[in-house]
Design a protein around this motif. Sequence first.
Motif, PDB file in Angstrom:
ATOM      1  N   ALA A   1     -17.750   4.344   4.547  1.00 55.65           N
ATOM      2  CA  ALA A   1     -17.669   2.927   4.185  1.00 55.65           C
ATOM      3  C   ALA A   1     -17.030   2.824   2.807  1.00 55.65           C
ATOM      4  N   TRP A   2     -15.960   2.028   2.724  1.00 55.09           N
ATOM      5  CA  TRP A   2     -15.172   1.939   1.494  1.00 55.09           C
ATOM      6  C   TRP A   2     -14.665   0.517   1.307  1.00 55.09           C
ATOM      7  N   ALA A   3     -14.880  -0.019   0.113  1.00 57.09           N
ATOM      8  CA  ALA A   3     -14.241  -1.266  -0.304  1.00 57.09           C
ATOM      9  C   ALA A   3     -12.974  -0.860  -1.029  1.00 57.09           C
ATOM     10  N   ASN A   4     -11.817  -1.114  -0.439  1.00 56.65           N
ATOM     11  CA  ASN A   4     -10.573  -0.523  -0.921  1.00 56.65           C
ATOM     12  C   ASN A   4     -10.051  -1.122  -2.217  1.00 56.65           C
ATOM     13  N   SER A   5     -10.594  -2.259  -2.645  1.00 59.70           N
ATOM     14  CA  SER A   5     -10.105  -2.899  -3.866  1.00 59.70           C
ATOM     15  C   SER A   5     -11.268  -3.467  -4.661  1.00 59.70           C
ATOM     16  N   SER A   6     -11.111  -3.449  -5.968  1.00 59.99           N
ATOM     17  CA  SER A   6     -12.132  -4.045  -6.840  1.00 59.99           C
ATOM     18  C   SER A   6     -11.741  -5.456  -7.252  1.00 59.99           C
ATOM     19  N   SER A   7     -10.721  -6.020  -6.588  1.00 57.79           N
ATOM     20  CA  SER A   7     -10.260  -7.364  -6.923  1.00 57.79           C
ATOM     21  C   SER A   7     -11.300  -8.408  -6.501  1.00 57.79           C
TER      22      SER A   7
ATOM     23  N   ASN B   1       0.824  -1.197   0.000  1.00 54.52           N
ATOM     24  CA  ASN B   1       0.000   0.000   0.000  1.00 54.52           C
ATOM     25  C   ASN B   1       0.864   1.254   0.000  1.00 54.52           C
ATOM     26  N   TYR B   2       0.321   2.314  -0.549  1.00 50.36           N
ATOM     27  CA  TYR B   2       1.073   3.566  -0.545  1.00 50.36           C
ATOM     28  C   TYR B   2       0.124   4.731  -0.817  1.00 50.36           C
TER      29      TYR B   2
ATOM     30  N   ARG C   1      -7.209   5.743   8.309  1.00 49.33           N
ATOM     31  CA  ARG C   1      -7.189   4.595   9.219  1.00 49.33           C
ATOM     32  C   ARG C   1      -8.331   3.641   8.899  1.00 49.33           C
ATOM     33  N   LEU C   2      -8.062   2.349   9.050  1.00 49.40           N
ATOM     34  CA  LEU C   2      -9.111   1.339   9.013  1.00 49.40           C
ATOM     35  C   LEU C   2      -9.771   1.301  10.386  1.00 49.40           C
TER      36      LEU C   2
ATOM     37  N   TYR D   1      -4.781   7.743  -1.901  1.00 51.66           N
ATOM     38  CA  TYR D   1      -4.436   6.453  -1.310  1.00 51.66           C
ATOM     39  C   TYR D   1      -4.643   5.292  -2.282  1.00 51.66           C
ATOM     40  N   PHE D   2      -3.662   4.377  -2.260  1.00 50.61           N
ATOM     41  CA  PHE D   2      -3.707   3.141  -3.027  1.00 50.61           C
ATOM     42  C   PHE D   2      -3.584   2.006  -2.000  1.00 50.61           C
ATOM     43  N   VAL D   3      -4.713   1.401  -1.648  1.00 53.05           N
ATOM     44  CA  VAL D   3      -4.712   0.384  -0.596  1.00 53.05           C
ATOM     45  C   VAL D   3      -5.097  -0.958  -1.207  1.00 53.05           C
ATOM     46  N   GLU D   4      -4.088  -1.802  -1.411  1.00 49.63           N
ATOM     47  CA  GLU D   4      -4.314  -3.124  -1.991  1.00 49.63           C
ATOM     48  C   GLU D   4      -4.539  -4.176  -0.910  1.00 49.63           C
ATOM     49  N   LYS D   5      -3.903  -3.992   0.256  1.00 49.78           N
ATOM     50  CA  LYS D   5      -4.018  -4.946   1.353  1.00 49.78           C
ATOM     51  C   LYS D   5      -4.434  -4.196   2.622  1.00 49.78           C
ATOM     52  N   ALA D   6      -5.743  -4.190   2.895  1.00 48.78           N
ATOM     53  CA  ALA D   6      -6.258  -3.431   4.032  1.00 48.78           C
ATOM     54  C   ALA D   6      -5.725  -3.956   5.366  1.00 48.78           C
ATOM     55  N   LYS D   7      -5.404  -5.250   5.419  1.00 54.31           N
ATOM     56  CA  LYS D   7      -4.917  -5.818   6.679  1.00 54.31           C
ATOM     57  C   LYS D   7      -3.556  -5.251   7.068  1.00 54.31           C
TER      58      LYS D   7
END
Length: 366
Positions: A103-109, A48-49, A130-131, A76-82
């Motif tokens: 409320a945000w789903a950070n990835s469309s994967s 993420n970055y 922050r999550l 923000y580019f958040v690929e791995k929220a964990k």
Amino acid sequence: MSTLKKILLLALFSITLMGCNDPESAAAEASQLRAEQHPDRTYVGEHNYYIMESSGDIEFANKKDLKVMYQDFPRYFVEKAKEWPKEDLNDASSYDLPRFQFAWANSSSKDEYESGLKIWSMKTDGTDLRLVTDATIGFAAIRTLTRSPNNRYVAWAGTGGQKGVYDLKTGKVSDMHKFTSPLDMFWSEDSRYLYFDDAINSYARWDSETGEISEVNFQIRTTTANFNGKRMTVLDFGVLVVDANSNEEINWIGVDRSLSMDERSLDVTSIDPEGRYAWGSNPSFGFFFDIEKGTVKQMTTDYTPAQILGKDAHFSALNSFAKVRIVDRVGDRVWSWRAFYYGALSGDAILYNGLANNGLWFKEGK
């Protein structure tokens, strides 16, 4: 070669091998390589970055002219929220400004976790993403969000009226799925009670100390402020002020009754954290309520809508965060920027911790 020299050489060789296999060293090298390849990125974890981009132009049709501000904000580019930092009540640095929650789903994967709706927050200047919780994964949509005045509890309502509360202090989730639509809710001033509607014309409160749910006999609206023993609520045609303990009416500030129902109806509403000011609008008019003075100003042009209203109505925002749009209503300035590169938002953003920094949404000098 002497035996002592052989032992020393073997020891040095072993240390070198250990260094090559050391996970921390490998991570440090990978981090350095990323920094060299992408100097514009600030990495948060391995995947993420964020980058800094300037805010841009914005237009409010038929509304007040505002000075467009150009300033760098994080994208923000958040690929791995964990891997992303969670909001921490013990981290005072996160609470030196008011904050937005959404409320945000950070990835469309296709990854179920990353593409699932989670609750996030950030400061009003776009920093400190922050999550908050991933307890909402599995919800098709989040329709309503609210945060307790002490910042400890976040409550949400999804499609179908499913409701839940997350305790940031303990990590506990209180599930209230048995209750159905509608979706309005707000907190008591002391953060003990969450008030919500559990059916049409049926209202209840949840006790954060006991977990008990009991009925109440007054109307629930999300656009409500509890402050100094009073409860200020924006209703369909005005603002109602009552004693928060007795529910006795203190004041009613209504719009002009000579208007038609459509012209009087408040379709877009907001209220500041202390309940001193409120906003309402429809396609025909904008209404600005000075609750403290008991007055309402009716406008047809030369105004800016406020779906989120800050302390003293100094700042406001539109609550759809595909693009963040903030207005300094005192200085007649506006900022507009994209905070997220990908993912999907659901429902509307809200403001909390609204009294921090004396309610100002930017640090001094911005």
